[in-house]
Scaffold this motif. Sequence first.
Motif, PDB file in Angstrom:
ATOM      1  N   GLU A   1      -5.559   9.628  -0.025  1.00  0.00           N
ATOM      2  CA  GLU A   1      -5.404   9.691  -1.474  1.00  0.00           C
ATOM      3  C   GLU A   1      -6.364  10.704  -2.083  1.00  0.00           C
ATOM      4  O   GLU A   1      -6.068  11.318  -3.108  1.00  0.00           O
ATOM      5  CB  GLU A   1      -5.669   8.292  -2.049  1.00  0.00           C
TER       6      GLU A   1
ATOM      7  N   VAL B   1       0.835  -1.205   0.000  1.00  0.00           N
ATOM      8  CA  VAL B   1       0.000   0.000   0.000  1.00  0.00           C
ATOM      9  C   VAL B   1       0.871   1.256   0.000  1.00  0.00           C
ATOM     10  O   VAL B   1       0.606   2.211  -0.748  1.00  0.00           O
ATOM     11  CB  VAL B   1      -0.952   0.000   1.211  1.00  0.00           C
TER      12      VAL B   1
ATOM     13  N   HIS C   1       2.276   1.785  -3.357  1.00  0.00           N
ATOM     14  CA  HIS C   1       1.198   2.264  -4.236  1.00  0.00           C
ATOM     15  C   HIS C   1       0.985   3.766  -4.064  1.00  0.00           C
ATOM     16  O   HIS C   1       0.889   4.514  -5.052  1.00  0.00           O
ATOM     17  CB  HIS C   1      -0.081   1.491  -3.901  1.00  0.00           C
ATOM     18  N   LEU C   2       0.937   4.220  -2.821  1.00  0.00           N
ATOM     19  CA  LEU C   2       0.725   5.645  -2.564  1.00  0.00           C
ATOM     20  C   LEU C   2       1.919   6.482  -2.994  1.00  0.00           C
ATOM     21  O   LEU C   2       1.768   7.640  -3.402  1.00  0.00           O
ATOM     22  CB  LEU C   2       0.433   5.865  -1.080  1.00  0.00           C
TER      23      LEU C   2
ATOM     24  N   GLY D   1      -7.960   0.255   2.556  1.00  0.00           N
ATOM     25  CA  GLY D   1      -7.847   0.191   1.100  1.00  0.00           C
ATOM     26  C   GLY D   1      -9.076  -0.436   0.471  1.00  0.00           C
ATOM     27  O   GLY D   1      -9.856  -1.127   1.132  1.00  0.00           O
ATOM     28  N   GLY D   2      -9.272  -0.169  -0.814  1.00  0.00           N
ATOM     29  CA  GLY D   2     -10.334  -0.810  -1.580  1.00  0.00           C
ATOM     30  C   GLY D   2     -11.723  -0.272  -1.365  1.00  0.00           C
ATOM     31  O   GLY D   2     -12.676  -0.718  -2.004  1.00  0.00           O
TER      32      GLY D   2
ATOM     33  N   SER E   1      -7.924   3.449  -3.928  1.00  0.00           N
ATOM     34  CA  SER E   1      -7.701   2.878  -5.271  1.00  0.00           C
ATOM     35  C   SER E   1      -6.865   1.605  -5.237  1.00  0.00           C
ATOM     36  O   SER E   1      -6.722   0.936  -6.263  1.00  0.00           O
ATOM     37  CB  SER E   1      -7.033   3.914  -6.190  1.00  0.00           C
ATOM     38  N   PHE E   2      -6.314   1.251  -4.072  1.00  0.00           N
ATOM     39  CA  PHE E   2      -5.572  -0.008  -3.960  1.00  0.00           C
ATOM     40  C   PHE E   2      -6.558  -1.133  -3.679  1.00  0.00           C
ATOM     41  O   PHE E   2      -7.248  -1.131  -2.661  1.00  0.00           O
ATOM     42  CB  PHE E   2      -4.533   0.062  -2.843  1.00  0.00           C
ATOM     43  N   LYS E   3      -6.631  -2.087  -4.580  1.00  0.00           N
ATOM     44  CA  LYS E   3      -7.530  -3.222  -4.432  1.00  0.00           C
ATOM     45  C   LYS E   3      -6.723  -4.459  -4.032  1.00  0.00           C
ATOM     46  O   LYS E   3      -5.809  -4.869  -4.744  1.00  0.00           O
ATOM     47  CB  LYS E   3      -8.277  -3.507  -5.742  1.00  0.00           C
TER      48      LYS E   3
ATOM     49  N   SER F   1      -4.950   5.785   4.129  1.00  0.00           N
ATOM     50  CA  SER F   1      -6.129   5.431   3.337  1.00  0.00           C
ATOM     51  C   SER F   1      -5.804   5.454   1.853  1.00  0.00           C
ATOM     52  O   SER F   1      -5.421   6.484   1.311  1.00  0.00           O
ATOM     53  CB  SER F   1      -7.269   6.404   3.637  1.00  0.00           C
ATOM     54  N   ALA F   2      -5.981   4.300   1.204  1.00  0.00           N
ATOM     55  CA  ALA F   2      -5.669   4.148  -0.226  1.00  0.00           C
ATOM     56  C   ALA F   2      -6.845   3.473  -0.933  1.00  0.00           C
ATOM     57  O   ALA F   2      -6.810   2.280  -1.245  1.00  0.00           O
ATOM     58  CB  ALA F   2      -4.402   3.330  -0.412  1.00  0.00           C
TER      59      ALA F   2
END
Length: 527
Positions: free
Chosen positions: A126, A94, A97-98, A188-189, A160-162, A157-158
């Motif tokens: 995000e 995560v 990803h960020l 996430g998700g 868009s990360f699935k 908090s992400a």
Amino acid sequence: MKTMNIPVHLEQLLSRTATKHDLSIAQLVERSLERGEGKLTSSGALSVETGAYTGRSPNDKFIVKERSVADRIDWGKVNQPIEKPVFTALYKKVLAHLHEKKELFASRGYAGADQSFRLPIHIINEFAWHQIFARQLFIRPDNSDQSLSKEPFTIVSAPSFKADPKVDGTHSEAFVIISFEERVILIGGTEYAGEMKKSIFSIMNYLLPVEEEVLTMHCSGNTSSTGEVALFFGLSGTGKTTLSASPDRLLIGDDEHAWSEDGIFNIEGGCYAKCVGLTEDKEPQIWNAIKFGTVLENVSVSDENGEPDYHNVSLTENTRAAYPLHYIPNALEPSVAGHPTTIIFLTADAFGVLPPISKLRPEQAMYHFLSGYTSKLAGTERGVTEPEATFSTCFGAPFLPLPAYHYAEMLGNLIKKHDVNVYLVNTGWSGGPYGTGQRIDLHYTRSMVSAALNGELIEIETIQDPIFGLDIPKQCPGVPDAVLQPRTTWENVNAYEEKAVELASKFKQNFAKFEGIAEDILQAGPK
């Protein structure tokens, strides 16, 4: 605290030039609009949609099974364990990803209005509108605030990360994971902002009772001008926000509180009000709080004039408004008050058989607090489309890391110590179950609550319900006598008896899970 060996550290995320720190609400609204995250309504509020997740996702919430907390957590369906190596691997992914995002938003705040017990919070988001939500719901720091020098919890908090459940150890693409040792909440998700608020509440529900011997409660609170404090317990949608936002009383808070040896204090700095069916006439304070700086979640808004349609539930019935506490004109700031004189347990009875109001003896108060009977209302959780009868221990089971009796015993001792009057108020159905009966009129509920708070019900003669053992007042100012007795509101008394016995049986079945309960509390339930 030992810090994990993470390739992309939180400090690196926070130090990036692409991370915007402590932007003002106006700046965050501007960024939200520029990024296409939402649109302004006619009153200036920011309207957003949260996609597939329009409520909490309880099946996707985990606590890391760490040595320092493992023996205290009440592991099970609510507090699902996740192993430390699994969390560590997902956390790294995560953060990586960020790190690739062109823009992130960060801010500081804290939970707990009483400076003796407040928890510093860092928030990394995000989405710009998520940062608005966090700024409005958590307590905002000022220059005199020294508590932020303490070790904070950090929300990462992400949306868009699935996640890949097969690889990441989750149940779906969404996840909400609390690590007490790393002092991190990993989300996430899901775009549903309420996960941030409720995760901090879950943390406080562990830290304050364990480390400070302070009771935390899923309740709203207000006080009179002369200091008579009232608490309103209940799950989402049962009326905590609506009933505590009274123009003739000072609002302490609408959802999360703690009770120390000095009195009550709010854990939050804002309100997260349900606004399905909202009207200016019935709920003027909430209506007027929806203005610039407020976030409206999943409310249908006209493209022509920007007018919200609070009766449109095409996206979800769990439409919400997030705004700071000071948007309520008579909010108490700082939100700290004395010991309560009245406690009200709110239940939305989908069976339509519980009385609109009844007085509880101390042992009955313990029974109904442990039972936490209500109905999950549509949209408050993923997959709930109509009211479902449920028992949520302590009126807040989804947010309680410790065994239920830990909280109940603390509350029972405080009720006795401070001689608190306790009432059970049904804001659900009357005259029949959901689908047949009608939701109890809000004006009647307000009159009953007002009478309870003013002490007008103490001397009124009561009738004991033969099934539930509840003491029902025979009269209440502003309420027709017939409304107070649930069996008289049904066309078919036999049908009422059948439903009442069915619900009483559910109470008994639910309470059987508690072990070692005192006999007087066991005998305080339905007959």
